[in-house]
Design a protein around this motif. Sequence first.
Motif, short mmCIF file in Angstrom:
data_model
loop_
_atom_site.label_atom_id
_atom_site.label_comp_id
_atom_site.label_asym_id
_atom_site.label_seq_id
_atom_site.Cartn_x
_atom_site.Cartn_y
_atom_site.Cartn_z
N SER A 1 0.81 -1.22 0.00
CA SER A 1 0.00 0.00 0.00
C SER A 1 0.84 1.27 0.00
O SER A 1 0.43 2.31 0.49
N GLY A 2 2.05 1.17 -0.56
CA GLY A 2 2.89 2.37 -0.68
C GLY A 2 2.47 3.18 -1.90
O GLY A 2 1.40 2.97 -2.47
N PRO A 3 3.32 4.11 -2.35
CA PRO A 3 2.99 4.94 -3.51
C PRO A 3 2.70 4.12 -4.77
O PRO A 3 1.94 4.55 -5.63
N GLY A 4 3.33 2.96 -4.88
CA GLY A 4 3.04 2.09 -6.02
C GLY A 4 1.75 1.33 -5.81
O GLY A 4 0.88 1.28 -6.68
N GLY A 5 1.58 0.75 -4.63
CA GLY A 5 0.44 -0.11 -4.35
C GLY A 5 -0.89 0.60 -4.34
O GLY A 5 -1.85 0.17 -4.99
N TYR A 6 -1.00 1.72 -3.61
CA TYR A 6 -2.31 2.35 -3.50
C TYR A 6 -2.73 3.02 -4.80
O TYR A 6 -3.91 3.01 -5.17
N VAL A 7 -1.77 3.58 -5.54
CA VAL A 7 -2.10 4.17 -6.84
C VAL A 7 -2.55 3.09 -7.81
O VAL A 7 -3.49 3.28 -8.59
N THR A 8 -1.89 1.95 -7.77
CA THR A 8 -2.27 0.83 -8.62
C THR A 8 -3.70 0.40 -8.32
O THR A 8 -4.51 0.19 -9.24
N ALA A 9 -4.02 0.29 -7.05
CA ALA A 9 -5.36 -0.14 -6.66
C ALA A 9 -6.42 0.87 -7.10
O ALA A 9 -7.48 0.51 -7.60
N GLY B 1 -9.60 0.67 -9.78
CA GLY B 1 -10.97 0.93 -9.37
C GLY B 1 -11.54 2.19 -10.05
O GLY B 1 -12.71 2.50 -9.78
N GLY B 2 -10.79 3.27 -10.73
CA GLY B 2 -11.21 4.63 -11.14
C GLY B 2 -10.33 5.66 -10.49
O GLY B 2 -10.00 5.56 -9.33
N VAL B 3 -9.97 6.68 -11.20
CA VAL B 3 -8.94 7.62 -10.73
C VAL B 3 -9.54 8.63 -9.76
O VAL B 3 -10.55 9.24 -10.01
N SER C 1 -5.77 14.92 -0.87
CA SER C 1 -5.60 15.50 0.45
C SER C 1 -6.49 14.86 1.51
O SER C 1 -6.26 15.02 2.70
N LYS C 2 -7.53 14.15 1.12
CA LYS C 2 -8.44 13.55 2.09
C LYS C 2 -7.99 12.18 2.54
O LYS C 2 -8.70 11.49 3.27
N GLY C 3 -6.83 11.76 2.08
CA GLY C 3 -6.24 10.56 2.62
C GLY C 3 -6.46 9.32 1.78
O GLY C 3 -7.46 9.19 1.07
N ILE C 4 -5.50 8.42 1.89
CA ILE C 4 -5.53 7.19 1.11
C ILE C 4 -6.71 6.31 1.52
O ILE C 4 -7.35 5.68 0.68
N GLU C 5 -7.02 6.29 2.81
CA GLU C 5 -8.15 5.47 3.27
C GLU C 5 -9.45 5.91 2.62
O GLU C 5 -10.26 5.09 2.17
N PHE C 6 -9.65 7.22 2.53
CA PHE C 6 -10.84 7.75 1.86
C PHE C 6 -10.85 7.36 0.39
O PHE C 6 -11.89 6.98 -0.16
N LEU C 7 -9.68 7.43 -0.22
CA LEU C 7 -9.60 7.08 -1.64
C LEU C 7 -9.94 5.61 -1.87
O LEU C 7 -10.59 5.26 -2.85
N MET C 8 -9.48 4.77 -0.97
CA MET C 8 -9.78 3.35 -1.11
C MET C 8 -11.29 3.11 -1.03
O MET C 8 -11.87 2.37 -1.82
N LYS C 9 -11.93 3.75 -0.05
CA LYS C 9 -13.38 3.58 0.10
C LYS C 9 -14.12 4.15 -1.11
O LYS C 9 -15.07 3.55 -1.62
N ILE D 1 -12.54 -0.20 -2.94
CA ILE D 1 -11.42 -1.13 -2.79
C ILE D 1 -11.43 -1.70 -1.37
O ILE D 1 -11.50 -0.95 -0.39
N ASP D 2 -11.40 -3.00 -1.26
CA ASP D 2 -11.31 -3.64 0.05
C ASP D 2 -9.87 -3.59 0.53
O ASP D 2 -8.95 -3.99 -0.19
N VAL D 3 -9.66 -3.07 1.73
CA VAL D 3 -8.32 -3.03 2.33
C VAL D 3 -8.25 -4.12 3.39
O VAL D 3 -9.01 -4.10 4.36
N ILE D 4 -7.36 -5.07 3.20
CA ILE D 4 -7.21 -6.20 4.12
C ILE D 4 -5.89 -6.06 4.84
O ILE D 4 -4.82 -6.06 4.22
N LEU D 5 -5.92 -5.93 6.15
CA LEU D 5 -4.71 -5.76 6.94
C LEU D 5 -4.15 -7.12 7.34
O LEU D 5 -4.87 -7.98 7.81
N GLY D 6 -2.85 -7.29 7.13
CA GLY D 6 -2.22 -8.55 7.49
C GLY D 6 -0.96 -8.77 6.68
O GLY D 6 -0.50 -7.87 5.95
N THR D 7 -0.39 -9.95 6.82
CA THR D 7 0.81 -10.33 6.09
C THR D 7 0.41 -11.26 4.94
O THR D 7 -0.16 -12.33 5.18
N ALA D 8 0.72 -10.83 3.72
CA ALA D 8 0.28 -11.58 2.54
C ALA D 8 1.38 -12.48 1.99
O ALA D 8 2.57 -12.18 2.09
N LYS D 9 0.94 -13.57 1.38
CA LYS D 9 1.85 -14.50 0.72
C LYS D 9 1.15 -15.05 -0.51
O LYS D 9 0.01 -15.52 -0.43
#
Length: 398
Positions: free
Chosen positions: A10-18, A22-24, A29-37, A41-49
């Motif tokens: 979910s860094g500059p590459g990850g969140y922009v990609t997501a 989903g639509g640009v 300024s309202k934050g990445i979490e707002f942009l995801m919603k 985009i579903d944000v899943i917290l954890g360690t992925a493999k």
Amino acid sequence: MNYDIIVIGSGPGGYVTAIRAGGVASKMSKGIEFLMKKNKIDVILGTAKVQKGKKVSVTDKDGKVTEYTGTHIILATGARSRELPNLPQDGKKVIGYRQALSLPEQPKSMIVVGSGAIGVEFADFYNTMGTKVTVVEFLPNIVPVEDEEISKHLEKSLKKSGIDIMTNASVESVDTSGEGVKATVKTAKGNIVLEADILLSAVGIAANIENIGLEEVGIQTDKGKVLVNEWYETSVPGYYAIGDIIPTQALAHVASAEGITCVEKIKGMHVEKIDYGNIPGCTYCHPEVASVGLTEKQAKEKGYELKVGKFPLSASGKATANGNTDGFIKVIFDAKYGEWLGCHMIGEGVTDMVAEAVVARKLETTGHEIIKSIHPHPTVSEAIMEAAAAAYGEVIHI
């Protein structure tokens, strides 16, 4: 759960990609979490493999493992501070850039190992706050990827601000047994010992590719980076990688562009490949440094006959009025066709000006076209036009 695209990171590459998937979004300024919603985009917290069969397992903070399936899996796990065997980081006395952002108290003295963008930016930051800073650089010049004249000017400016700089030097070992650190530094004149409260290791980054399932899936890597094709697909179809974990420039804006390009290609859009020869680089110190394209040395090595122009900010009316005359603009053109080969800047606000050169190079603008493009007066940006004029012997204001 099944997804069309799963982005890991979910860094500059990850969140922009997501978001692009989903639509640009328009209001960062309202934050990445707002942009995801906003982009559903579903944000899943954890360690992925990653798993075979285009699956991703995610382990949450309680140890619960959930499996997700995606048609396309994009790896954007970023990078971390690289550790050298002789500079083991303990997070307290020998630190990386992440710890440098949140130290519990300001150190009275600091040794910075490495003078790339990260090293120089932190050296300048802590020096400005009153920390006594010494920079140790293995190569002959600081910010070694920059044009040599820019490097020399920055070194002079940083030294003037109170930073000690040692080039052609390397830290051989570090002793943390006492209250602070003692670093043994190898120089041309022999070894010396530097003492400080903290040592910041800024010797590059290491890609976060361990323990994310690459080996199990069969995704190929080389020299610590994930191998991808021109559209960022890995050696296993349906799995992609972008950003700091692939062998391209490790910059936030590069990762974002790669993510967008990757998703648009997946979606079947007409996509233009990224021109990695036209990526701007910025160092946010005082004075700022910005550049794009070839250095003078690189251009000569490629066999170009050059027209080089420089314009000092001391000759800029706006820079003088602002009280920020430290720096200059340097432009490099191919003498035969007028192609803009490189642009190198040092001075206040130049990171906001380099985009002109990026766009002009993208449009294959020539030196004479820059000269004839009327720049507003008084501005610092007109120094670009003046530098171009200097390259062709037409400069007026110096």
